[in-house]
Design a protein around this motif. Sequence first.
Motif, PDB file in Angstrom:
ATOM      1  N   ASP A  75      13.796   1.956 -47.868  1.00 35.17           N
ATOM      2  CA  ASP A  75      12.974   3.114 -47.514  1.00 35.17           C
ATOM      3  C   ASP A  75      12.753   3.975 -48.747  1.00 35.17           C
ATOM      4  O   ASP A  75      13.321   3.731 -49.817  1.00 35.17           O
ATOM      5  N   GLU A  76      11.946   4.987 -48.587  1.00 28.56           N
ATOM      6  CA  GLU A  76      11.509   5.779 -49.735  1.00 28.56           C
ATOM      7  C   GLU A  76      12.692   6.451 -50.453  1.00 28.56           C
ATOM      8  O   GLU A  76      12.753   6.478 -51.668  1.00 28.56           O
ATOM      9  N   LYS A  77      13.654   6.940 -49.674  1.00 26.79           N
ATOM     10  CA  LYS A  77      14.777   7.639 -50.301  1.00 26.79           C
ATOM     11  C   LYS A  77      15.595   6.675 -51.164  1.00 26.79           C
ATOM     12  O   LYS A  77      15.971   6.991 -52.293  1.00 26.79           O
TER      13      LYS A  77
END
Lengths: 279, 323
Positions: free
Chosen positions: B46-48
Amino acid sequence: MKAFWFRYRQNRGAVIGLVILALVLLCAVAAPFLFPRSPWSMVQRPFLPPFTMDGLPLGTDALGRDVLSGLFHGARVSLLVGLVSTVVALAIGIPIGALAGYYGGLADDMLMRFTEFFQTIPSFALAIVLLAIFQPSLAYVILAIAIVSWPPVARLVRGEVLSLRHREFVEAATLSGQSNLAIILKQVLPNALPPIIVLASLMVATAILLESSLSFLGLGDPNVMSWGYMIGAARTVLRTAWWLSFIPGIAIVLTVLALNLIGEGLNDALNPRLRRRQS
Amino acid sequence: MLGFIAARLVKAVFILLAILVLNFVLIHAAPGDPAAVMAGEAGAADEKFLQDLRERFGLDQPFAMQLWTYMRGAVQLDLGYSYRQQMPVAELIWDRLPATLLLTATAFVISIVLGVTAGVLAAQAQGTWWDTLISAVALIFYATPLFWVALMASLLFSVVLGWLPGFGYQTIGANYTGLDRVLDVGKHLILPASTLGLFFTAIYMRMTRASMLEVSRLDFVKTARAKGLRNSVIQRRHVLRNALLPVITLAGLQAGQIVGGAVLTETVFAWPGIGRLMFEAISQRDYNVILGVFFISAAMVLLFNLVTDILYGIVDPRIRIAT
């Protein structure tokens, strides 16, 4: 040409190789006419053994696809990849070798270090890395094979150019005011051609082996049927349907063997002085 | 001699550094975000997570700085982290390396011993049906895909005849110790090592044969003959010793191919080495592992080349002087 053919014919193995290759080529050309349906399409129940049903002489694979059709279409891929990747490898290797051999000095040093680098790193592993990172497609397969197979070309061409560089006819061309490029292209390279042709024929064989190995590992183009893919897909059913792995393997062995035999025949025919001495 | 070794060593180090640069460039040349490449195509990226990766590897910094960070890590044998296997790549490789070393070394010994012996026999029987037979067999092996031989050998010797185990490194659950364990691993080793060695056997055989015939035409062999030496002595002491030089060179050049071949053999025989690791990483798109195995196998090849270079220097003093 007549003399060439006469010398080539002396090597019985080379003639057999030529016949086998002609047959494989015929299969490749005839594939879309004899098997117009996609080799991926399901035609019968799966795991039909060979010689049990009319119209499907080699039976079907685990997904009910026609094995003979796969074999014919696979011939196209093998020959295409073998030939094109060799041409690309020559296009990389010849200029590098010619420049290194002709100019010598620093250019030679740098180009040869570069070549050595590619020759030292494990070529199959590099091909895997290239295809794993760039999504496998026919173009990338060809490129990856070319990238790992050009160094021997560069070394061979360099050696040939070095030995031709100071011959009288090259010096005559220099005196007559021809440019370096013209001398390399018109005087030196044509004379270096015979050993390059021999090497190229062997490279096609190696490229076909390499392509089949990559496809076997699942790194081939997922949209084209190839012999290596067929073996890889049948690997898990080796115990129950051994012929699915066996048959495409025979096709690879015959094709590669034919090319190697042709390479030896070409060597005998093109380098009469270096002929294998048959004492 | 020391200077000769040092020169080779420096060269090997330069090649290793160049491979690291190549690896780095490849990660960045791959289509898409390098952070995503490093994470593998893990659905969990995911982006994080990607942002964390970018910070950790300084992917937001200038290119040269990134290269420096990468090289510094790699020199300390930090080959990145496999997010698929949740383990540092270096650790994964160290675990699997012994199995690959055992396999490739055995295959190498088999191919050299068999290849040189067959080559000598063929050269001595030159022109007879015996020579034709050995040469024909070598030609066929030379044209056979390694992975296919491996499959067929496992079919014949393991499935049909039941003589040898067809996969794995040892009998699962048997927990042998001492000599029993050695024998068990040895039994598992026979098929993978001999199929891996087969292709190279063909190469060494052809090379030895050609080289023996070449050397036997030289003048010093005539001298030896004129001195009245026995043929067996001439063959062994004069011809073979000189004929082996190009074979050693070739063996050095082939090392890379044996390591590459290990990927195929280990895949077919489920041999738990770095080749199998690479195959698993391919299907999982675990790039860090793929690049790590590539780097380590290149290092293995360089080490091997170094050994053959030194051997060559010992066998043939002319080489030492030339460099």
